[in-house]
Design a protein around this motif. Structure first.
Motif, short mmCIF file in Angstrom:
data_model
loop_
_atom_site.label_atom_id
_atom_site.label_comp_id
_atom_site.label_asym_id
_atom_site.label_seq_id
_atom_site.Cartn_x
_atom_site.Cartn_y
_atom_site.Cartn_z
N VAL A 140 0.71 -0.91 -0.14
CA VAL A 140 -0.07 0.02 0.12
C VAL A 140 0.90 1.23 0.02
N VAL A 141 0.52 2.21 -0.85
CA VAL A 141 1.45 3.39 -0.75
C VAL A 141 0.30 4.23 -0.14
N ASP A 142 0.83 4.78 1.16
CA ASP A 142 -0.06 5.44 1.88
C ASP A 142 0.21 7.10 2.15
N CYS A 143 -0.81 7.79 2.20
CA CYS A 143 -0.54 8.94 2.71
C CYS A 143 -2.10 9.61 3.22
N ASP A 144 -2.00 10.69 3.83
CA ASP A 144 -3.19 11.14 4.66
C ASP A 144 -4.23 11.63 3.57
N GLU A 145 -5.34 11.76 3.98
CA GLU A 145 -6.54 12.41 3.11
C GLU A 145 -6.28 13.76 2.51
N ALA A 146 -6.03 14.70 3.35
CA ALA A 146 -5.87 15.95 3.02
C ALA A 146 -4.91 15.92 1.98
N THR A 147 -3.86 15.32 2.08
CA THR A 147 -2.62 15.33 1.14
C THR A 147 -3.20 14.67 -0.49
N GLN A 148 -4.12 13.86 -0.16
CA GLN A 148 -4.52 13.10 -1.40
C GLN A 148 -5.49 14.13 -2.25
N ILE A 149 -6.20 14.80 -1.41
CA ILE A 149 -7.05 15.81 -2.09
C ILE A 149 -6.22 17.00 -2.69
N ALA A 150 -5.35 17.42 -2.00
CA ALA A 150 -4.42 18.54 -2.63
C ALA A 150 -3.77 18.14 -3.81
N ARG A 151 -3.16 17.00 -3.94
CA ARG A 151 -2.43 16.18 -5.07
C ARG A 151 -3.35 16.23 -5.99
N VAL A 152 -4.54 15.69 -6.00
CA VAL A 152 -5.61 15.44 -7.20
C VAL A 152 -6.04 16.72 -7.52
N MET A 153 -6.30 17.85 -6.88
CA MET A 153 -6.79 19.04 -7.29
C MET A 153 -5.62 19.82 -7.85
N ALA A 154 -4.23 19.49 -7.70
CA ALA A 154 -3.24 20.27 -8.35
C ALA A 154 -3.13 19.65 -9.54
N ASN A 186 4.24 7.82 1.55
CA ASN A 186 4.25 8.94 0.70
C ASN A 186 3.43 10.04 0.92
N GLY A 187 3.49 10.53 2.22
CA GLY A 187 2.87 11.62 2.73
C GLY A 187 3.43 12.71 2.31
N ALA A 188 2.80 14.03 2.63
CA ALA A 188 3.22 15.46 2.35
C ALA A 188 4.77 15.66 2.70
N ASN A 189 5.30 14.97 3.50
CA ASN A 189 6.71 15.42 4.10
C ASN A 189 7.46 14.45 3.43
N THR A 190 7.02 13.52 2.52
CA THR A 190 8.10 12.63 2.06
C THR A 190 8.58 13.11 0.70
N ASP A 191 9.90 13.37 0.71
CA ASP A 191 10.45 14.03 -0.77
C ASP A 191 10.97 12.64 -1.46
N PHE A 192 11.08 12.98 -2.72
CA PHE A 192 11.55 11.84 -3.71
C PHE A 192 12.67 11.03 -3.16
N GLU A 193 13.67 11.38 -2.79
CA GLU A 193 14.84 10.70 -2.30
C GLU A 193 14.26 9.51 -1.25
N ASN A 194 13.65 10.24 -0.21
CA ASN A 194 12.93 9.42 0.66
C ASN A 194 12.39 8.23 0.03
N LEU A 195 11.22 8.35 -0.88
CA LEU A 195 10.20 7.52 -1.32
C LEU A 195 11.21 6.35 -2.21
N ARG A 196 12.34 7.24 -2.99
CA ARG A 196 13.04 6.09 -3.61
C ARG A 196 13.79 5.09 -2.80
N GLN A 197 14.20 5.35 -1.52
CA GLN A 197 15.02 4.60 -0.60
C GLN A 197 14.08 3.52 -0.14
#
Length: 211
Positions: A140-154, A186-197
């Motif tokens: 499961v790729v996980d993040c909070d709901e507020a982050t989901q909404i913000a990303r999809v709107m963007a 993969n929450g709002a504070n996860t940057d690409f390098e952290n995700l990659r690791q």
């Protein structure tokens, strides 16, 4: 999509990758593909089937009329979204058209896959139930709901209310996490390098399980 793959004879690990809308499934899948996994993406398959000339276009036109097909000959997703959110029977009819076609393509892609292991990217993996029986592990790729909404709107023209409507027909965050063998944050504070690791650590695990 809540379609399921056919059984394959190969012993290669079958991983189900899922997450709510805006969680970052595609980004994770791209990283896994770069690492040598075979990606079978049910959303990508559905988009190809509903693109101009796609195999689902004429059956959808017959079932729902010309108003759900845009000027380029593709599925008008905005029109169809309105229909299926208002009418459960419309959703069932659409799924009856799409899911058999998706199953066929999933089976075909899985059969020809040559990667280190196979990753089935399925947005509604948890909701279907059947997928849980068809894969060896669920990530499961996980993040909070507020982050989901913000990303999809963007990335889209959808309002917060429209995104919330989509999320309402998906499993909850807790329901996804309850069936997960592995979780990628993969929450709002996860940057690409952290995700990659995170992906790299799990990739090594999955390769070991495949051996």
């Amino acid at each position: 999509m809540n379609t399921q793959p056919q059984h394959e004879s190969e012993s290669t690990l079958k991983l189900g990758l899922t997450g709510g809308i805006g969680s970052g499934k595609t980004k994770v899948a791209d990283l896994l593909q770069d690492l040598g996994a075979s990606i079978i993406d049910t959303d990508a398959i559905a988009h190809s089937l509903t693109a101009p000339g796609g195999l689902a276009i004429e059956p959808i036109r017959e079932a729902f009329g010309d108003q759900v097909i845009d000027a380029q000959g593709a599925l008008d997703r905005a029109q169809m979204r309105q229909k299926v959110f208002k009418d459960a029977n419309a959703r069932i009819r659409l799924e009856g058209i799409l899911h058999p076609l998706i199953r066929q393509e999933v089976a075909r892609e899985a059969q020809k896959a040559t990667g280190l292991y196979r990753v089935f990217v399925v947005p509604l993996l948890v909701e279907s139930g059947r997928w849980l029986e068809q894969v060896d592990r669920v990530c499961v790729v996980d993040c909070d709901e507020a982050t989901q909404i913000a990303r999809v709107m963007a990335r889209s023209q959808l309002s917060a209310e429209q995104v919330e409507e989509i999320m309402m027909v998906q499993a909850t965050r807790d329901e996804r996490l309850a069936v997960a063998h592995d979780v990628i944050d993969n929450g709002a504070n996860t940057d690409f390098e952290n995700l990659r690791q995170q992906v790299l650590v799990l990739h090594r695990l999955w390769c070991n399980l495949t051996e």
